[in-house]
Motif scaffolding. Structure first.
Motif, PDB file in Angstrom:
ATOM      1  N   VAL A 101      16.690  32.855 -33.722  1.00  0.00           N
ATOM      2  CA  VAL A 101      18.033  33.399 -33.957  1.00  0.00           C
ATOM      3  C   VAL A 101      18.247  34.649 -33.104  1.00  0.00           C
ATOM      4  O   VAL A 101      19.313  34.824 -32.489  1.00  0.00           O
ATOM      5  CB  VAL A 101      18.244  33.690 -35.454  1.00  0.00           C
ATOM      6  CG1 VAL A 101      19.506  34.500 -35.703  1.00  0.00           C
ATOM      7  CG2 VAL A 101      18.271  32.383 -36.249  1.00  0.00           C
ATOM      8  N   SER A 102      17.250  35.498 -33.035  1.00  0.00           N
ATOM      9  CA  SER A 102      17.347  36.733 -32.241  1.00  0.00           C
ATOM     10  C   SER A 102      17.519  36.408 -30.764  1.00  0.00           C
ATOM     11  O   SER A 102      18.327  37.031 -30.066  1.00  0.00           O
ATOM     12  CB  SER A 102      16.108  37.603 -32.439  1.00  0.00           C
ATOM     13  OG  SER A 102      15.961  37.953 -33.791  1.00  0.00           O
ATOM     14  N   PHE A 103      16.763  35.432 -30.289  1.00  0.00           N
ATOM     15  CA  PHE A 103      16.859  35.019 -28.885  1.00  0.00           C
ATOM     16  C   PHE A 103      18.256  34.500 -28.579  1.00  0.00           C
ATOM     17  O   PHE A 103      18.852  34.864 -27.553  1.00  0.00           O
ATOM     18  CB  PHE A 103      15.802  33.956 -28.567  1.00  0.00           C
ATOM     19  CG  PHE A 103      15.864  33.463 -27.156  1.00  0.00           C
ATOM     20  CD1 PHE A 103      15.311  34.214 -26.122  1.00  0.00           C
ATOM     21  CD2 PHE A 103      16.482  32.255 -26.850  1.00  0.00           C
ATOM     22  CE1 PHE A 103      15.385  33.761 -24.812  1.00  0.00           C
ATOM     23  CE2 PHE A 103      16.551  31.800 -25.550  1.00  0.00           C
ATOM     24  CZ  PHE A 103      16.001  32.554 -24.519  1.00  0.00           C
ATOM     25  N   GLU A 104      18.792  33.662 -29.459  1.00  0.00           N
ATOM     26  CA  GLU A 104      20.142  33.130 -29.247  1.00  0.00           C
ATOM     27  C   GLU A 104      21.175  34.252 -29.205  1.00  0.00           C
ATOM     28  O   GLU A 104      22.117  34.208 -28.408  1.00  0.00           O
ATOM     29  CB  GLU A 104      20.483  32.111 -30.324  1.00  0.00           C
ATOM     30  CG  GLU A 104      19.705  30.819 -30.187  1.00  0.00           C
ATOM     31  CD  GLU A 104      19.868  29.874 -31.361  1.00  0.00           C
ATOM     32  OE1 GLU A 104      20.662  30.167 -32.285  1.00  0.00           O
ATOM     33  OE2 GLU A 104      19.188  28.832 -31.364  1.00  0.00           O
ATOM     34  N   MET A 105      21.001  35.251 -30.049  1.00  0.00           N
ATOM     35  CA  MET A 105      21.917  36.394 -30.028  1.00  0.00           C
ATOM     36  C   MET A 105      21.739  37.194 -28.735  1.00  0.00           C
ATOM     37  O   MET A 105      22.713  37.636 -28.127  1.00  0.00           O
ATOM     38  CB  MET A 105      21.683  37.276 -31.255  1.00  0.00           C
ATOM     39  CG  MET A 105      22.077  36.613 -32.565  1.00  0.00           C
ATOM     40  SD  MET A 105      21.572  37.545 -34.030  1.00  0.00           S
ATOM     41  CE  MET A 105      22.637  38.983 -33.903  1.00  0.00           C
ATOM     42  N   ALA A 126      14.196  43.384 -29.333  1.00  0.00           N
ATOM     43  CA  ALA A 126      13.479  43.948 -30.486  1.00  0.00           C
ATOM     44  C   ALA A 126      14.457  44.519 -31.506  1.00  0.00           C
ATOM     45  O   ALA A 126      14.250  44.374 -32.714  1.00  0.00           O
ATOM     46  CB  ALA A 126      12.490  45.013 -30.032  1.00  0.00           C
ATOM     47  N   ASP A 127      15.524  45.167 -31.043  1.00  0.00           N
ATOM     48  CA  ASP A 127      16.525  45.706 -31.959  1.00  0.00           C
ATOM     49  C   ASP A 127      17.256  44.586 -32.692  1.00  0.00           C
ATOM     50  O   ASP A 127      17.538  44.684 -33.893  1.00  0.00           O
ATOM     51  CB  ASP A 127      17.542  46.572 -31.206  1.00  0.00           C
ATOM     52  CG  ASP A 127      16.937  47.859 -30.672  1.00  0.00           C
ATOM     53  OD1 ASP A 127      15.765  48.166 -30.986  1.00  0.00           O
ATOM     54  OD2 ASP A 127      17.654  48.564 -29.920  1.00  0.00           O
ATOM     55  N   ILE A 128      17.569  43.530 -31.959  1.00  0.00           N
ATOM     56  CA  ILE A 128      18.247  42.388 -32.573  1.00  0.00           C
ATOM     57  C   ILE A 128      17.340  41.766 -33.634  1.00  0.00           C
ATOM     58  O   ILE A 128      17.772  41.490 -34.758  1.00  0.00           O
ATOM     59  CB  ILE A 128      18.654  41.347 -31.507  1.00  0.00           C
ATOM     60  CG1 ILE A 128      19.698  41.957 -30.552  1.00  0.00           C
ATOM     61  CG2 ILE A 128      19.181  40.071 -32.161  1.00  0.00           C
ATOM     62  CD1 ILE A 128      19.985  41.115 -29.330  1.00  0.00           C
ATOM     63  N   ALA A 129      16.067  41.562 -33.283  1.00  0.00           N
ATOM     64  CA  ALA A 129      15.119  40.944 -34.220  1.00  0.00           C
ATOM     65  C   ALA A 129      14.953  41.795 -35.470  1.00  0.00           C
ATOM     66  O   ALA A 129      14.885  41.264 -36.583  1.00  0.00           O
ATOM     67  CB  ALA A 129      13.775  40.713 -33.539  1.00  0.00           C
ATOM     68  N   SER A 130      14.922  43.096 -35.314  1.00  0.00           N
ATOM     69  CA  SER A 130      14.812  43.985 -36.471  1.00  0.00           C
ATOM     70  C   SER A 130      16.001  43.787 -37.407  1.00  0.00           C
ATOM     71  O   SER A 130      15.844  43.712 -38.632  1.00  0.00           O
ATOM     72  CB  SER A 130      14.733  45.434 -36.001  1.00  0.00           C
ATOM     73  OG  SER A 130      14.680  46.315 -37.093  1.00  0.00           O
ATOM     74  N   SER A 148       9.037  40.361 -28.579  1.00  0.00           N
ATOM     75  CA  SER A 148      10.367  40.702 -28.050  1.00  0.00           C
ATOM     76  C   SER A 148      10.276  41.542 -26.787  1.00  0.00           C
ATOM     77  O   SER A 148      11.183  41.511 -25.949  1.00  0.00           O
ATOM     78  CB  SER A 148      11.188  41.438 -29.109  1.00  0.00           C
ATOM     79  OG  SER A 148      11.485  40.585 -30.186  1.00  0.00           O
ATOM     80  N   GLY A 149       9.196  42.273 -26.631  1.00  0.00           N
ATOM     81  CA  GLY A 149       8.997  43.063 -25.426  1.00  0.00           C
ATOM     82  C   GLY A 149       8.909  42.214 -24.173  1.00  0.00           C
ATOM     83  O   GLY A 149       9.131  42.698 -23.058  1.00  0.00           O
ATOM     84  N   PHE A 150       8.603  40.939 -24.336  1.00  0.00           N
ATOM     85  CA  PHE A 150       8.553  39.995 -23.222  1.00  0.00           C
ATOM     86  C   PHE A 150       9.945  39.781 -22.629  1.00  0.00           C
ATOM     87  O   PHE A 150      10.096  39.517 -21.450  1.00  0.00           O
ATOM     88  CB  PHE A 150       7.967  38.674 -23.727  1.00  0.00           C
ATOM     89  CG  PHE A 150       7.830  37.603 -22.696  1.00  0.00           C
ATOM     90  CD1 PHE A 150       6.738  37.569 -21.853  1.00  0.00           C
ATOM     91  CD2 PHE A 150       8.783  36.608 -22.584  1.00  0.00           C
ATOM     92  CE1 PHE A 150       6.599  36.562 -20.906  1.00  0.00           C
ATOM     93  CE2 PHE A 150       8.658  35.607 -21.643  1.00  0.00           C
ATOM     94  CZ  PHE A 150       7.563  35.585 -20.797  1.00  0.00           C
TER      95      PHE A 150
END
Length: 189
Positions: A157-161, A172-176, A91-93
């Motif tokens: 899903v995190s990327f789409e959000m 990273a926060d979204i993925a968490s 996610s840091g990318f």
């Protein structure tokens, strides 16, 4: 043409995305992309196999952070927690500076059904690579494959959000949060 100037790959990616967004993916040619970037077609093909790959080369760039996250996770971590560490690292990318490009890129993919298959193949390849890394850590099957697939699903899903209009949270926060949601879905009743 400045074929030997630094940043050719990035210039080609920017020119391609601009042309795909403006005139359409299907009608844009490699020659037009190279010309817009101030480069030659030959230079284009040194960096990308075809005009679709301009959009999907990103998977090659961020696979290593996933693998680094798996490698650096505690040895006694559950496989799904290893994947959470991998997704957090990857996610840091996706920095705030990358968000406009990522939104435009996804828009081109969404608007062109023929690109959906390429995206699904790249995600499947990523999941297979991560499952292999988990198995190399000693995670047995089917846990390795299930964890890798869930990790890639959480990433997607995190990327789409993250690319949604108005979204400003770090990925990273979204993925968490998405991993927490997955945990809630699989928790005993």
């Amino acid at each position: 043409m400045g074929r030997w100037e630094p940043g050719a790959r990035e210039r080609l990616q920017g020119a391609a995305l601009s042309l795909y967004s403006g005139k359409g993916f299907e009608v844009t040619t490699v020659a037009e992309i190279a010309q817009a970037a101030g480069l030659t077609e030959r230079t284009f093909y040194r960096h990308f196999a075809d005009k679709r790959e301009v959009l999907f080369a990103i998977y090659d760039e961020f696979t290593q952070p996933f693998l680094d996250g798996i490698e650096d996770a505690p040895r006694d971590a559950r496989p799904i927690d290893v994947m959470a560490a991998a997704v957090a690292r990857a996610s840091g990318f996706f920095t705030a500076e990358r968000q406009p490009y990522s939104r435009a890129r996804q828009g081109v993919i969404t608007d062109n059904p023929e690109l959906h298959e390429r995206e699904l193949l790249k995600l499947a390849s990523l999941a297979a690579t991560l499952a292999t890394a988990l198995r190399e850590r000693g995670v047995p099957e089917p846990s390795a494959t299930l964890s890798a697939e869930m990790g890639v699903t959480v990433y997607r899903v995190s990327f789409e959000m993250w690319i949604a209009d108005g979204e400003s949270r770090p990925m990273a926060d979204i993925a968490s949060g998405v991993f927490a949601e997955l945990g809630a879905l699989t928790a005993p009743a």
